[in-house]
Structures are given as structure tokens and as C-alpha cells.
Design a protein around this motif. Structure first.
Motif, PDB file in Angstrom:
ATOM      1  N   VAL A  64      34.102 -11.082 -24.451  1.00 49.58           N
ATOM      2  CA  VAL A  64      32.768 -11.270 -25.030  1.00 49.58           C
ATOM      3  C   VAL A  64      31.659 -11.150 -23.989  1.00 49.58           C
ATOM      4  N   MET A  65      31.980 -11.455 -22.725  1.00 49.16           N
ATOM      5  CA  MET A  65      30.939 -11.408 -21.695  1.00 49.16           C
ATOM      6  C   MET A  65      30.664  -9.991 -21.198  1.00 49.16           C
ATOM      7  N   HIS A  66      31.548  -9.059 -21.520  1.00 45.11           N
ATOM      8  CA  HIS A  66      31.390  -7.676 -21.064  1.00 45.11           C
ATOM      9  C   HIS A  66      30.035  -7.123 -21.502  1.00 45.11           C
ATOM     10  N   ASN A  67      29.686  -7.398 -22.731  1.00 44.41           N
ATOM     11  CA  ASN A  67      28.373  -7.014 -23.244  1.00 44.41           C
ATOM     12  C   ASN A  67      27.967  -8.068 -24.285  1.00 44.41           C
ATOM     13  N   PRO A  68      27.333  -9.138 -23.805  1.00 44.38           N
ATOM     14  CA  PRO A  68      27.068 -10.292 -24.671  1.00 44.38           C
ATOM     15  C   PRO A  68      26.268  -9.963 -25.924  1.00 44.38           C
ATOM     16  N   ALA A  69      25.305  -9.038 -25.808  1.00 44.08           N
ATOM     17  CA  ALA A  69      24.473  -8.726 -26.979  1.00 44.08           C
ATOM     18  C   ALA A  69      25.314  -8.070 -28.073  1.00 44.08           C
ATOM     19  N   ASP A  70      26.133  -7.083 -27.686  1.00 48.23           N
ATOM     20  CA  ASP A  70      27.023  -6.431 -28.653  1.00 48.23           C
ATOM     21  C   ASP A  70      28.038  -7.423 -29.209  1.00 48.23           C
ATOM     22  N   ALA A  71      28.548  -8.269 -28.297  1.00 49.77           N
ATOM     23  CA  ALA A  71      29.565  -9.237 -28.720  1.00 49.77           C
ATOM     24  C   ALA A  71      29.007 -10.202 -29.748  1.00 49.77           C
ATOM     25  N   ALA A  72      27.777 -10.640 -29.540  1.00 47.61           N
ATOM     26  CA  ALA A  72      27.161 -11.584 -30.477  1.00 47.61           C
ATOM     27  C   ALA A  72      27.059 -10.958 -31.864  1.00 47.61           C
ATOM     28  N   SER A  91      26.013 -20.542 -21.485  1.00 42.56           N
ATOM     29  CA  SER A  91      24.973 -20.246 -22.465  1.00 42.56           C
ATOM     30  C   SER A  91      25.518 -19.414 -23.625  1.00 42.56           C
ATOM     31  N   TYR A  92      26.625 -18.682 -23.394  1.00 43.20           N
ATOM     32  CA  TYR A  92      27.122 -17.863 -24.488  1.00 43.20           C
ATOM     33  C   TYR A  92      27.662 -18.710 -25.631  1.00 43.20           C
ATOM     34  N   LEU A  93      28.047 -19.937 -25.306  1.00 41.96           N
ATOM     35  CA  LEU A  93      28.628 -20.793 -26.344  1.00 41.96           C
ATOM     36  C   LEU A  93      27.649 -21.055 -27.487  1.00 41.96           C
ATOM     37  N   LYS A  94      26.360 -21.062 -27.168  1.00 33.76           N
ATOM     38  CA  LYS A  94      25.401 -21.311 -28.252  1.00 33.76           C
ATOM     39  C   LYS A  94      24.946 -20.017 -28.913  1.00 33.76           C
ATOM     40  N   GLN A  95      25.145 -18.873 -28.230  1.00 29.49           N
ATOM     41  CA  GLN A  95      24.716 -17.600 -28.828  1.00 29.49           C
ATOM     42  C   GLN A  95      25.760 -17.015 -29.760  1.00 29.49           C
ATOM     43  N   PHE A  96      27.027 -17.367 -29.498  1.00 31.79           N
ATOM     44  CA  PHE A  96      28.108 -16.744 -30.250  1.00 31.79           C
ATOM     45  C   PHE A  96      28.581 -17.612 -31.395  1.00 31.79           C
ATOM     46  N   ARG A  97      28.966 -16.946 -32.470  1.00 28.68           N
ATOM     47  CA  ARG A  97      29.536 -17.662 -33.621  1.00 28.68           C
ATOM     48  C   ARG A  97      31.006 -17.913 -33.349  1.00 28.68           C
ATOM     49  N   LEU A 130      30.602 -10.680 -33.355  1.00 25.47           N
ATOM     50  CA  LEU A 130      31.102 -11.982 -33.822  1.00 25.47           C
ATOM     51  C   LEU A 130      30.393 -12.421 -35.100  1.00 25.47           C
ATOM     52  N   ASP A 131      29.092 -12.113 -35.206  1.00 23.49           N
ATOM     53  CA  ASP A 131      28.361 -12.422 -36.440  1.00 23.49           C
ATOM     54  C   ASP A 131      28.990 -11.711 -37.628  1.00 23.49           C
ATOM     55  N   HIS A 149      37.827 -16.974 -38.770  1.00 19.73           N
ATOM     56  CA  HIS A 149      37.647 -17.914 -37.652  1.00 19.73           C
ATOM     57  C   HIS A 149      37.735 -17.174 -36.320  1.00 19.73           C
ATOM     58  N   ILE A 150      36.962 -17.652 -35.358  1.00 19.05           N
ATOM     59  CA  ILE A 150      36.942 -17.015 -34.041  1.00 19.05           C
ATOM     60  C   ILE A 150      37.281 -18.073 -32.991  1.00 19.05           C
ATOM     61  N   SER A 151      38.240 -17.752 -32.101  1.00 19.52           N
ATOM     62  CA  SER A 151      38.476 -18.665 -30.973  1.00 19.52           C
ATOM     63  C   SER A 151      38.360 -17.947 -29.649  1.00 19.52           C
ATOM     64  N   VAL A 152      38.000 -18.720 -28.642  1.00 22.04           N
ATOM     65  CA  VAL A 152      37.925 -18.196 -27.281  1.00 22.04           C
ATOM     66  C   VAL A 152      39.221 -18.575 -26.578  1.00 22.04           C
ATOM     67  N   ASP A 153      40.011 -17.548 -26.235  1.00 19.41           N
ATOM     68  CA  ASP A 153      41.330 -17.740 -25.632  1.00 19.41           C
ATOM     69  C   ASP A 153      41.186 -17.984 -24.123  1.00 19.41           C
ATOM     70  N   ASP A 154      42.137 -18.707 -23.557  1.00 15.43           N
ATOM     71  CA  ASP A 154      42.189 -18.929 -22.100  1.00 15.43           C
ATOM     72  C   ASP A 154      40.856 -19.485 -21.585  1.00 15.43           C
ATOM     73  N   PHE A 155      40.226 -20.366 -22.361  1.00 17.30           N
ATOM     74  CA  PHE A 155      38.894 -20.854 -21.993  1.00 17.30           C
ATOM     75  C   PHE A 155      38.913 -21.514 -20.615  1.00 17.30           C
ATOM     76  N   GLY A 156      37.938 -21.153 -19.793  1.00 22.55           N
ATOM     77  CA  GLY A 156      37.819 -21.730 -18.461  1.00 22.55           C
ATOM     78  C   GLY A 156      38.339 -20.835 -17.347  1.00 22.55           C
ATOM     79  N   THR A 157      38.998 -19.728 -17.716  1.00 27.68           N
ATOM     80  CA  THR A 157      39.564 -18.861 -16.675  1.00 27.68           C
ATOM     81  C   THR A 157      38.736 -17.600 -16.465  1.00 27.68           C
ATOM     82  N   GLY A 158      37.852 -17.284 -17.392  1.00 30.11           N
ATOM     83  CA  GLY A 158      37.122 -16.019 -17.311  1.00 30.11           C
ATOM     84  C   GLY A 158      35.823 -16.148 -16.557  1.00 30.11           C
ATOM     85  N   TYR A 159      35.091 -15.069 -16.514  1.00 30.57           N
ATOM     86  CA  TYR A 159      33.727 -15.094 -15.990  1.00 30.57           C
ATOM     87  C   TYR A 159      32.910 -15.729 -17.084  1.00 30.57           C
ATOM     88  N   SER A 160      32.436 -16.928 -16.806  1.00 31.89           N
ATOM     89  CA  SER A 160      31.991 -17.731 -17.919  1.00 31.89           C
ATOM     90  C   SER A 160      30.584 -18.252 -17.690  1.00 31.89           C
TER      91      SER A 160
END
Ligand code: C2E
Ligand code: MG
Ligand code: MG
Ligand code: MG
Length: 288
Positions: free
Chosen positions: A156-164, A190-196, A167-168, A176-187
Motif C-alpha cells: 500500500v505504501m508503494h503509491n499511497p494515493a492509488d492504494a487509497a 499516517s496511512y492508517l487513517k487514510q486507508f479503509r 482500498l476504497d 474486509h481489508i487487513s494489513v499483513d505482517d504489520f510492523g515489518t514494512g516501510y511504515s
């Protein structure tokens, strides 16, 4: 490296390099045929409610049953499948098969469980992904609310605008959408509030030493608090011991996955596990 050692050694390295290139080519060829020859299969790992011990969902995980190589785990072929463009038809097969199987279980009277499917970055960048998913749901007769898609932070961080936007469109269908391996990526938080999003999956590297390492415990506690204050659910990955589970329960984690309850199982074994006591408390499955 070859350059440093000098020209004289060139002859020495070449056969080894040719062998590696040959093996890689053979792998690519075998992988392409694997899809045609129906050598892929899905295994299902339960997602368990921490409070009740009930199986509440499942994750579909692909395996390659190769006649020559045996059962090949996804980490050994997903990367290659991505590089040779096979991930699009393979990912399509995974989604369709997961939905078909889950719908078949529902029609057979098994408890209604959501099925989670992992998405590759390449799939996620396909502009028509939402229409494709909608088509699979329509064809299989499965309700969107029974499907969960797992994406990693880097996807999702590769291109946050497209990803948002993506996800919408997916979330808007009721998926349902989940974020896998949370905490290991380039994180970036702020994306948590932009993404559904619906769920954060705490990576198993934080779970492993949770009951002995104060730093890991602090990270997990904080992720759970963060998720809950953003109205997201939290699931812990890689739970292997009673001590880890007890700790997660104390921290208020919603769900867990891990060998403690069950490794990923072939469809008929998963069905047996759910029928035997999806609602029962922890049932240890021996071996892996
Ligand atoms: P993931 O989505 O994070 O899946 C969790 C991995 O952890 C799975 O490995 C699972 O078998 C393993 N696991 C579960 N519980 C435990 C535990 O208690 N201890 C330990 N040590 N491991 C546990 P698996 O099935 O080998 O899959 C590895 C990765 O391959 C997945 O990580 C996912 O990123 C990818 N993958 C699997 N299936 C698919 C697929 O259909 N499409 C795509 N794009 N990727 C897939
Ligand atoms: Mg996953
Ligand atoms: Mg994971
Ligand atoms: Mg992983």
C-alpha cells in the motif's frame, strides 16, 4: 566478484552460473505448467477468537504440489511467479478457488467463516482488480462480507494515493481489508487513517518472544492500543505457545493464528477441524 578474482578464474565460475541459470529456467518452465496441470492447492489456517477460542475465519495459503520437487512453500515460488508475470493468473486462481471452497462449505452447512486471501503487489496494481473480485464473488455466489484481502504495508505504501483509491473500491463492495505482517514494512502511521482498513495483523516476529522480551511486549501492546483507538481489529500471527496466547489475551488482542491451534491444513482436514469443534477451546494439533 568474478571480476575481482580475475580473468583466469572466469572459466571456473561459468559452469556454476550456467547451472544456476539452468535451474532457474527449469523452475520457471515448471511453474508455468503447474497452473495448467492443476498442481497448486490451497491450505487453510484458522483465525481464532482469543476470548472464546472459536474458529472465526480462515486464511487461504497456496502450495505447489510439484511431482519433482514435492510440496513447495509459497516463499519459494511467489517471487518467481511475480517476476515471470504468472502471479496474475495464479492469484486469480487462488481467489476463485478460495471463494468456491468457502461457498461450498457454506452450502454444506458449515459455520459461516470469512476467508482471507493474500494479494501480491502486482495484483493490487491491476486497475480492474475490484471488477475482477466482484466477478469472482458473483460467479461463486459468495457474499463480499465473507471475503478478506490481506495486503502488506509495502504494497500500500508503494503509491499511497492509488492504494487509497483501490482500498476504497474494494472496501466499498463490503470486502474486509487487513494489513499483513504489520510492523515489518516501510511504515508511516499516517496511512492508517487514510486507508479503509479493518484489521492489523501483528507480524510473528513481534509475537515470538512476547512473554520474555519487554520490548516486543511493549510493541504489541502499543499496536493493539493503536488499532483499537482507530476502530480496527488486531490479529496476532505465529502463536505457538500457551504463554504467548495468555499474554495476548491479557493485552486485549482480538484474534490469533498459529501452530498452537493449527498449521495451515488441506481443505478436508480444515473442514474436519471446524466440524469437530470450531467453537471449542484450544485444540492442539501435533506436528507441523
Ligand atoms: P503470510 O500471509 O504472512 O502467512 C503466514 C505464514 O506464516 C504462512 O506461511 C503460515 O504457514 C505461517 N505460519 C502460521 N502460523 C505459524 C506459526 O505458528 N509459526 C510459524 N513459524 N509460522 C506460522 P506460508 O503458508 O509458507 O506462506 C508464506 C507467505 O507466502 C505468506 O505469508 C504470504 O505472504 C505468501 N503467500 C501465501 N499464499 C499466497 C497467495 O495465495 N498469494 C500471494 N500473493 N502470497 C501468498
Ligand atoms: Mg497473510
Ligand atoms: Mg503475515
Ligand atoms: Mg509473512
Amino acid at each position: 566478484h568474478a571480476k575481482k578474482v580475475g580473468r583466469a578464474n572466469h572459466q571456473f565460475f561459468a559452469p556454476a552460473m550456467n547451472a544456476a541459470a539452468g535451474a532457474r529456467l527449469a523452475l520457471e518452465r515448471a511453474l508455468r505448467l503447474a497452473l495448467e496441470n492443476q498442481q497448486f492447492e490451497l491450505h487453510y489456517q484458522p483465525k481464532v477468537d482469543v476470548a472464546s477460542g472459536a474458529v472465526v475465519a480462515m486464511e487461504a495459503l497456496v502450495r505447489w504440489r510439484c511431482p519433482q520437487r514435492g510440496m513447495v512453500p509459497p516463499n519459494d515460488f511467489i517471487g518467481v511467479a511475480e517476476e515471470i508475470g504468472l502471479i496474475i493468473p495464479l492469484g486469480a486462481w487462488v481467489l476463485r478457488e478460495a471463494c468456491r471452497q468457502n461457498r461450498a462449505w457454506q452450502l454444506a452447512g458449515m459455520a459461516q467463516l470469512r476467508v482471507a486471501v493474500n494479494l501480491s503487489a502486482y495484483q493490487f496494481r491491476q486497475k480492474d482488480l475490484p471488477e475482477f473480485v466482484a466477478g469472482v464473488l458473483r460467479d461463486t455466489g459468495m457474499d463480499a462480507s465473507c471475503l478478506e484481502l490481506e495486503v502488506t504495508e509495502s504494497v500500500v505504501m508503494h503509491n499511497p494515493a492509488d492504494a487509497a483509491r483501490m482500498l476504497d473500491r474494494l472496501h466499498g463492495q463490503g470486502i474486509h481489508i487487513s494489513v499483513d505482517d504489520f510492523g515489518t514494512g516501510y511504515s508511516s502511521l499516517s496511512y492508517l487513517k487514510q486507508f479503509r482498513l479493518d484489521t492489523l495483523k501483528i507480524d510473528r516476529s513481534f509475537v515470538r518472544d512476547i512473554s520474555s522480551d519487554a520490548d516486543d511486549a511493549a510493541i504489541v501492546r502499543s499496536v493493539i492500543a493503536l488499532a483499537h483507538s482507530l476502530r480496527l481489529k488486531v490479529i496476532a500471527e505465529g502463536v505457538e505457545t500457551d504463554a504467548q496466547l495468555a499474554y495476548l489475551r491479557e493485552l486485549g488482542c482480538d484474534q490469533y493464528q498459529g501452530y498452537l491451534r493449527s498449521k495451515p491444513l488441506p481443505a478436508h482436514e480444515f473442514e474436519a477441524l471446524v466440524r469437530a469443534g470450531g467453537g471449542a477451546p484450544v485444540l492442539k494439533v501435533a506436528g507441523r
